[in-house]
Design a protein around this motif. Structure first.
Motif, PDB file in Angstrom:
ATOM      1  N   GLN A 166       4.676   5.840  -2.694  1.00  0.00           N
ATOM      2  CA  GLN A 166       5.703   5.670  -3.726  1.00  0.00           C
ATOM      3  C   GLN A 166       5.721   4.279  -4.340  1.00  0.00           C
ATOM      4  O   GLN A 166       5.908   4.124  -5.539  1.00  0.00           O
ATOM      5  CB  GLN A 166       7.080   6.002  -3.157  1.00  0.00           C
ATOM      6  CG  GLN A 166       7.250   7.457  -2.823  1.00  0.00           C
ATOM      7  CD  GLN A 166       8.582   7.751  -2.161  1.00  0.00           C
ATOM      8  OE1 GLN A 166       9.311   6.851  -1.756  1.00  0.00           O
ATOM      9  NE2 GLN A 166       8.898   9.035  -2.047  1.00  0.00           N
ATOM     10  N   LYS A 167       5.559   3.260  -3.508  1.00  0.00           N
ATOM     11  CA  LYS A 167       5.714   1.877  -3.982  1.00  0.00           C
ATOM     12  C   LYS A 167       4.385   1.168  -4.243  1.00  0.00           C
ATOM     13  O   LYS A 167       4.381   0.041  -4.735  1.00  0.00           O
ATOM     14  CB  LYS A 167       6.505   1.062  -2.950  1.00  0.00           C
ATOM     15  CG  LYS A 167       7.826   1.675  -2.558  1.00  0.00           C
ATOM     16  CD  LYS A 167       8.924   1.051  -3.291  1.00  0.00           C
ATOM     17  CE  LYS A 167      10.242   1.576  -2.746  1.00  0.00           C
ATOM     18  NZ  LYS A 167      11.297   1.420  -3.670  1.00  0.00           N
ATOM     19  N   ARG A 168       3.290   1.790  -3.817  1.00  0.00           N
ATOM     20  CA  ARG A 168       1.958   1.184  -3.981  1.00  0.00           C
ATOM     21  C   ARG A 168       1.937  -0.245  -3.433  1.00  0.00           C
ATOM     22  O   ARG A 168       1.762  -1.215  -4.166  1.00  0.00           O
ATOM     23  CB  ARG A 168       1.527   1.208  -5.432  1.00  0.00           C
ATOM     24  CG  ARG A 168       1.445   2.611  -5.990  1.00  0.00           C
ATOM     25  CD  ARG A 168       0.815   2.617  -7.364  1.00  0.00           C
ATOM     26  NE  ARG A 168       0.817   3.945  -7.922  1.00  0.00           N
ATOM     27  CZ  ARG A 168      -0.100   4.874  -7.689  1.00  0.00           C
ATOM     28  NH1 ARG A 168      -1.091   4.616  -6.881  1.00  0.00           N
ATOM     29  NH2 ARG A 168      -0.013   6.059  -8.254  1.00  0.00           N
ATOM     30  N   MET A 169       2.143  -0.348  -2.138  1.00  0.00           N
ATOM     31  CA  MET A 169       2.167  -1.657  -1.495  1.00  0.00           C
ATOM     32  C   MET A 169       1.255  -1.661  -0.271  1.00  0.00           C
ATOM     33  O   MET A 169       0.878  -0.599   0.218  1.00  0.00           O
ATOM     34  CB  MET A 169       3.598  -2.045  -1.101  1.00  0.00           C
ATOM     35  CG  MET A 169       4.247  -1.119  -0.109  1.00  0.00           C
ATOM     36  SD  MET A 169       5.880  -1.657   0.488  1.00  0.00           S
ATOM     37  CE  MET A 169       6.719  -2.208  -0.931  1.00  0.00           C
ATOM     38  N   PRO A 170       0.917  -2.837   0.223  1.00  0.00           N
ATOM     39  CA  PRO A 170       0.064  -2.923   1.412  1.00  0.00           C
ATOM     40  C   PRO A 170       0.708  -2.252   2.624  1.00  0.00           C
ATOM     41  O   PRO A 170       1.937  -2.187   2.743  1.00  0.00           O
ATOM     42  CB  PRO A 170      -0.094  -4.430   1.649  1.00  0.00           C
ATOM     43  CG  PRO A 170       0.261  -5.066   0.345  1.00  0.00           C
ATOM     44  CD  PRO A 170       1.234  -4.152  -0.324  1.00  0.00           C
ATOM     45  N   ARG A 171      -0.134  -1.789   3.514  1.00  0.00           N
ATOM     46  CA  ARG A 171       0.316  -1.072   4.709  1.00  0.00           C
ATOM     47  C   ARG A 171       1.312  -1.884   5.535  1.00  0.00           C
ATOM     48  O   ARG A 171       2.329  -1.364   5.982  1.00  0.00           O
ATOM     49  CB  ARG A 171      -0.873  -0.681   5.578  1.00  0.00           C
ATOM     50  CG  ARG A 171      -0.488   0.118   6.814  1.00  0.00           C
ATOM     51  CD  ARG A 171      -1.674   0.421   7.720  1.00  0.00           C
ATOM     52  NE  ARG A 171      -2.833   0.893   7.033  1.00  0.00           N
ATOM     53  CZ  ARG A 171      -3.090   2.162   6.723  1.00  0.00           C
ATOM     54  NH1 ARG A 171      -2.230   3.083   7.050  1.00  0.00           N
ATOM     55  NH2 ARG A 171      -4.203   2.500   6.116  1.00  0.00           N
ATOM     56  N   ALA A 172       1.054  -3.167   5.752  1.00  0.00           N
ATOM     57  CA  ALA A 172       1.944  -3.984   6.586  1.00  0.00           C
ATOM     58  C   ALA A 172       3.354  -4.063   5.991  1.00  0.00           C
ATOM     59  O   ALA A 172       4.347  -3.952   6.717  1.00  0.00           O
ATOM     60  CB  ALA A 172       1.358  -5.384   6.760  1.00  0.00           C
ATOM     61  N   LEU A 177       9.065  -1.972   5.900  1.00  0.00           N
ATOM     62  CA  LEU A 177      10.152  -1.249   5.244  1.00  0.00           C
ATOM     63  C   LEU A 177      10.524   0.016   6.022  1.00  0.00           C
ATOM     64  O   LEU A 177      11.708   0.346   6.155  1.00  0.00           O
ATOM     65  CB  LEU A 177       9.764  -0.871   3.815  1.00  0.00           C
ATOM     66  CG  LEU A 177       9.908  -1.945   2.753  1.00  0.00           C
ATOM     67  CD1 LEU A 177       9.404  -1.441   1.407  1.00  0.00           C
ATOM     68  CD2 LEU A 177      11.347  -2.399   2.629  1.00  0.00           C
ATOM     69  N   ALA A 178       9.533   0.717   6.537  1.00  0.00           N
ATOM     70  CA  ALA A 178       9.795   1.931   7.319  1.00  0.00           C
ATOM     71  C   ALA A 178      10.592   1.593   8.579  1.00  0.00           C
ATOM     72  O   ALA A 178      11.553   2.291   8.926  1.00  0.00           O
ATOM     73  CB  ALA A 178       8.483   2.615   7.686  1.00  0.00           C
ATOM     74  N   THR A 179      10.220   0.507   9.238  1.00  0.00           N
ATOM     75  CA  THR A 179      10.929   0.082  10.451  1.00  0.00           C
ATOM     76  C   THR A 179      12.369  -0.308  10.125  1.00  0.00           C
ATOM     77  O   THR A 179      13.298   0.056  10.847  1.00  0.00           O
ATOM     78  CB  THR A 179      10.185  -1.098  11.110  1.00  0.00           C
ATOM     79  OG1 THR A 179       8.841  -0.685  11.398  1.00  0.00           O
ATOM     80  CG2 THR A 179      10.859  -1.536  12.389  1.00  0.00           C
ATOM     81  N   GLU A 180      12.572  -1.035   9.015  1.00  0.00           N
ATOM     82  CA  GLU A 180      13.919  -1.427   8.607  1.00  0.00           C
ATOM     83  C   GLU A 180      14.769  -0.200   8.269  1.00  0.00           C
ATOM     84  O   GLU A 180      15.945  -0.136   8.639  1.00  0.00           O
ATOM     85  CB  GLU A 180      13.856  -2.378   7.411  1.00  0.00           C
ATOM     86  CG  GLU A 180      13.329  -3.753   7.766  1.00  0.00           C
ATOM     87  CD  GLU A 180      13.074  -4.631   6.552  1.00  0.00           C
ATOM     88  OE1 GLU A 180      13.467  -4.244   5.415  1.00  0.00           O
ATOM     89  OE2 GLU A 180      12.463  -5.698   6.733  1.00  0.00           O
ATOM     90  N   TRP A 181      14.188   0.769   7.556  1.00  0.00           N
ATOM     91  CA  TRP A 181      14.928   1.992   7.211  1.00  0.00           C
ATOM     92  C   TRP A 181      15.371   2.718   8.476  1.00  0.00           C
ATOM     93  O   TRP A 181      16.519   3.156   8.577  1.00  0.00           O
ATOM     94  CB  TRP A 181      14.058   2.924   6.356  1.00  0.00           C
ATOM     95  CG  TRP A 181      14.741   4.220   6.073  1.00  0.00           C
ATOM     96  CD1 TRP A 181      15.585   4.497   5.045  1.00  0.00           C
ATOM     97  CD2 TRP A 181      14.666   5.418   6.860  1.00  0.00           C
ATOM     98  NE1 TRP A 181      16.033   5.792   5.138  1.00  0.00           N
ATOM     99  CE2 TRP A 181      15.488   6.383   6.235  1.00  0.00           C
ATOM    100  CE3 TRP A 181      13.979   5.778   8.013  1.00  0.00           C
ATOM    101  CZ2 TRP A 181      15.639   7.670   6.739  1.00  0.00           C
ATOM    102  CZ3 TRP A 181      14.132   7.055   8.515  1.00  0.00           C
ATOM    103  CH2 TRP A 181      14.952   7.980   7.876  1.00  0.00           C
TER     104      TRP A 181
END
Length: 195
Positions: A166-172, A177-181
């Motif tokens: 969705q955001k086209r960003m680097p994996r790290a 962001l996934a961990t924060e969510w």
């Protein structure tokens, strides 16, 4: 002495029976004295074609708690699907499998695994918890499961992939962001209501 690698035995693979799959019509959460004030997710299942599940919940209103077995697992060849297979033994024999999308319903799976419980309420498409808070439902307690130990890795991996797409960003960055969510959603589900 012969040295070898010790491996943990993998759980037996279970094949999903399409006849057992029950669509999820809606979800929500309930807090109260049953779980010491913790939020317990509620899943409204579409029982339009499953009157046996309507009967199961109706009988639970009039009889002592029944017996069942359960198993959480990830669906083979689908990194977004998690299944909860239920086999009720008493008061009547009924099998049901609920499928959850990690991308869209991961918060429900996470809350169910962390609260070690889930409310199951029969309904129809369009039903919502707010429409009838007193509709019959059963509490399914899931005290222990080997999937709980793997869930953290499964959910972070899937959410990282979704965020990257969705955001086209680097994996790290996506993983962060996934961990924060996940941390934020857990902090909401940990709120305690007065009992």
């Amino acid at each position: 002495m012969i040295r070898g690698r010790t491996t943990k035995k993998r759980p037996a693979r279970r094949i999903l029976d399409p006849a057992d799959i029950v669509p999820v019509a809606a979800d929500g959460s309930i807090a109260g004295p049953v779980a010491d004030g913790r939020m317990v997710p509620l899943v409204i299942i579409d029982t339009t074609t499953r009157p046996d599940l309507d009967e199961l919940v109706r009988l639970h209103d009039h009889l002592s708690p029944g017996d069942f077995t359960y198993r959480w697992g990830q669906v083979d060849r689908d990194d977004d699907q998690v299944a909860l297979s239920l086999q009720f033994i008493r008061p009547i024999e009924v099998r049901a499998t609920l499928l959850f999308s990690i991308e869209h319903e991961g918060i429900i799976v996470d809350a169910a695994l962390n609260s070690r419980a889930l409310y199951l309420q029969p309904g129809r498409p369009g039903d919502r918890l707010k429409h009838d808070l007193h509709r019959p439902k059963i509490l399914i307690e899931t005290p222990d499961d080997d999937f709980r130990d793997r869930w953290e890795g499964v959910v972070i991996q899937r959410l990282t992939k979704v965020i990257r797409r969705q955001k086209r960003m680097p994996r790290a960055e996506a993983r962060q962001l996934a961990t924060e969510w996940l941390d934020q959603s857990r902090s909401l589900s940990r709120l305690l209501m007065p009992t």
